[in-house]
Design a protein around this motif. Structure first.
Motif, PDB file in Angstrom:
ATOM      1  N   VAL A 122      40.189  48.051  21.394  1.00 14.28           N
ATOM      2  CA  VAL A 122      40.408  49.303  22.126  1.00 14.28           C
ATOM      3  C   VAL A 122      41.726  49.301  22.887  1.00 14.28           C
ATOM      4  N   VAL A 123      42.403  50.461  22.878  1.00 13.92           N
ATOM      5  CA  VAL A 123      43.522  50.728  23.780  1.00 13.92           C
ATOM      6  C   VAL A 123      43.270  52.103  24.397  1.00 13.92           C
ATOM      7  N   VAL A 124      43.464  52.223  25.712  1.00 10.72           N
ATOM      8  CA  VAL A 124      43.195  53.462  26.442  1.00 10.72           C
ATOM      9  C   VAL A 124      44.516  54.144  26.801  1.00 10.72           C
ATOM     10  N   SER A 125      44.626  55.422  26.517  1.00 10.13           N
ATOM     11  CA  SER A 125      45.777  56.203  26.988  1.00 10.13           C
ATOM     12  C   SER A 125      45.363  56.911  28.271  1.00 10.13           C
ATOM     13  N   CYS A 126      46.219  56.830  29.301  1.00  9.09           N
ATOM     14  CA  CYS A 126      45.859  57.375  30.607  1.00  9.09           C
ATOM     15  C   CYS A 126      47.109  57.809  31.360  1.00  9.09           C
ATOM     16  N   VAL A 127      46.892  58.431  32.513  1.00  8.27           N
ATOM     17  CA  VAL A 127      47.990  58.890  33.369  1.00  8.27           C
ATOM     18  C   VAL A 127      48.422  57.757  34.289  1.00  8.27           C
ATOM     19  N   PHE A 138      51.060  57.002  30.718  1.00 10.19           N
ATOM     20  CA  PHE A 138      52.108  58.007  30.563  1.00 10.19           C
ATOM     21  C   PHE A 138      52.301  58.749  31.885  1.00 10.19           C
ATOM     22  N   PRO A 139      53.519  59.274  32.127  1.00 12.50           N
ATOM     23  CA  PRO A 139      53.798  59.944  33.402  1.00 12.50           C
ATOM     24  C   PRO A 139      52.836  61.092  33.687  1.00 12.50           C
ATOM     25  N   ALA A 140      52.523  61.270  34.957  1.00 10.82           N
ATOM     26  CA  ALA A 140      51.662  62.376  35.380  1.00 10.82           C
ATOM     27  C   ALA A 140      52.409  63.698  35.235  1.00 10.82           C
ATOM     28  N   GLY A 141      51.650  64.781  35.225  1.00  8.82           N
ATOM     29  CA  GLY A 141      52.267  66.107  35.186  1.00  8.82           C
ATOM     30  C   GLY A 141      52.358  66.675  33.781  1.00  8.82           C
ATOM     31  N   THR A 151      41.788  63.605  35.238  1.00  5.93           N
ATOM     32  CA  THR A 151      42.438  63.385  36.538  1.00  5.93           C
ATOM     33  C   THR A 151      41.484  63.476  37.723  1.00  5.93           C
ATOM     34  N   SER A 152      40.454  64.318  37.625  1.00  2.22           N
ATOM     35  CA  SER A 152      39.585  64.519  38.788  1.00  2.22           C
ATOM     36  C   SER A 152      38.257  65.112  38.358  1.00  2.22           C
ATOM     37  N   GLY A 153      37.384  65.349  39.366  1.00  4.94           N
ATOM     38  CA  GLY A 153      36.125  66.055  39.148  1.00  4.94           C
ATOM     39  C   GLY A 153      35.123  65.300  38.307  1.00  4.94           C
TER      40      GLY A 153
END
Length: 375
Positions: free
Chosen positions: A35-40, A59-62, A10-12
């Motif tokens: 390739v398939v990427v899973s991400c927020v 996929f949903p954040a949190g 998510t960051s940094g």
């Protein structure tokens, strides 16, 4: 198919490295097709995948979205795309991918080096919770068929400790592909007078930023010094740091610019005279390669793990030896000859990091080698 798992990013520094990885991946048509990427959903990784037409599942954040992916979502992705290999740049393989060959980047150095009191700053009951979480991370990571660490030092410690008998590879870190050597200085910092030392990090107490208050109090005897931090203004840790700088008699020496977007990092670094990282423990810090890339003197914790990675390309300090640390910092940054020596050594270390080629190509080589074997 290959599932590139970036759901935890998510960051940094993790985000920097992930975007650099994806940027390189987007130039590899031989890999992209598989390739398939899973991400927020709505995150920077998601944005990049849409922009560069990289296949993804968002996929949903949190916390709820993360738990759903780990337990259920990853299972459906594996089934839908016929995933034969899961690669997690950071963290263990998702639970829903059980039975699928997995490769995991492991950056939890406190698990590899349990003798260091990483959670020292927490009350006992919260330390227990953190250690339980670390135990779970370790158990989940042991499911991976291959683990990737960032230094030979960590590989040796891992293979003789928590990952004895496991297949452990090393991909040494390099400057992120998002860095820009020709970036213009950040106008917020250009106006500041004095010697500016950048601590580019989040608000984890392991970074020991609070310990620098007395060091900068001692530095005030030598010249005008500023510590530039990148913490959220709402951070309780930042409030504590400011209070300690006030008690040390140098409230003006702490300047916080807030969290920095990867696109802004180059300008921030270009505006400063040096970089610092005095963490109690790191696996490998982006600060190191960033300082070398921009030819800025690097100040780090005097420890075995830091010396193993930085060699002669850093100034080593003990944050509890306030006067000694202040003198070392002042001597390094105010001496043209020492700066030149540090920069020469930094160039040598940077060159050594490329001995095996681009770091992302090293990841790809590992992934493709295992993928061809298990598909």
């Amino acid at each position: 198919m290959i599932l590139i798992n970036m759901i935890s990013i998510t960051s940094g520094g993790g985000l920097q490295n992930s975007l650099s990885f994806l940027k390189r991946l987007s130039l590899r048509p031989d890999l992209l097709a598989d390739v398939v990427v899973s991400c927020v959903d709505g995150g920077r990784v998601h944005d990049f995948c849409k922009e560069k037409d990289v296949r993804y599942v968002a996929f949903p954040a949190g916390r709820i979205g993360r738990i759903y992916f780990e337990l259920i979502g990853s299972y459906f992705v594996v089934k839908k795309y016929g995933v034969a290999l899961v690669f997690s740049l950071f963290g263990p393989p998702p639970i829903g991918s059980f039975g699928v060959f997995s490769i995991s980047g492991f950056a939890y150095s406190n698990i590899i080096q349990p003798e260091i009191p990483f959670w020292f700053f927490l009350p006992w009951h919260r330390r227990v919770i953190k250690k339980l979480k670390d135990l779970i991370r370790l158990k989940m990571s042991l499911r991976a068929e291959r683990l990737i660490v960032e230094t030979e030092y960590l590989k040796e410690r891992a293979e003789s400790g928590v990952f004895v008998g496991k297949n452990v590879s090393v991909v040494r870190m390099q400057p992120s592909g998002t860095l820009n050597a020709g970036a213009l200085p950040d106008p917020r910092l250009e106006r500041l007078k004095g010697n500016k030392i950048l601590y580019l990090s989040g608000d984890h107490r392991n970074k020991r930023i609070h310990c620098l208050a007395s060091v900068f109090g001692a530095l005030a005897d030598h010249d005008d010094w500023k510590l530039i931090t990148t913490l959220p203004e709402s951070s309780g840790y930042l409030s504590e740091i400011k209070e300690l700088f006030n008690e040390a008699g140098v409230p003006e020496s702490i300047v916080n610019v807030g969290p920095v977007d990867p696109a802004e990092i180059s300008g921030i670094i270009a505006s400063c005279d040096a970089m610092i990282n005095v963490s109690l423990l790191e696996s490998f810090s982006n600060n190191w390669v960033e300082s070398w890339f921009f030819q800025k003197p690097l100040i780090v914790t005097d420890s075995d793990w830091a010396r193993a990675s930085c060699g002669d390309a850093a100034v080593y300090i003990d944050v509890y030896d306030f006067d000694g640390a202040a003198k070392k910092i002042s001597d390094a940054i105010c001496s043209d000859s020492m700066i030149d020596e540090l920069n020469r050594n930094a160039c040598s270390v940077l060159e050594s990091l490329y001995d095996r080629g681009d770091k992302n190509d090293q990841y790809f080589d590992i992934i493709l080698s295992d993928y061809k074997r298990v598909r």
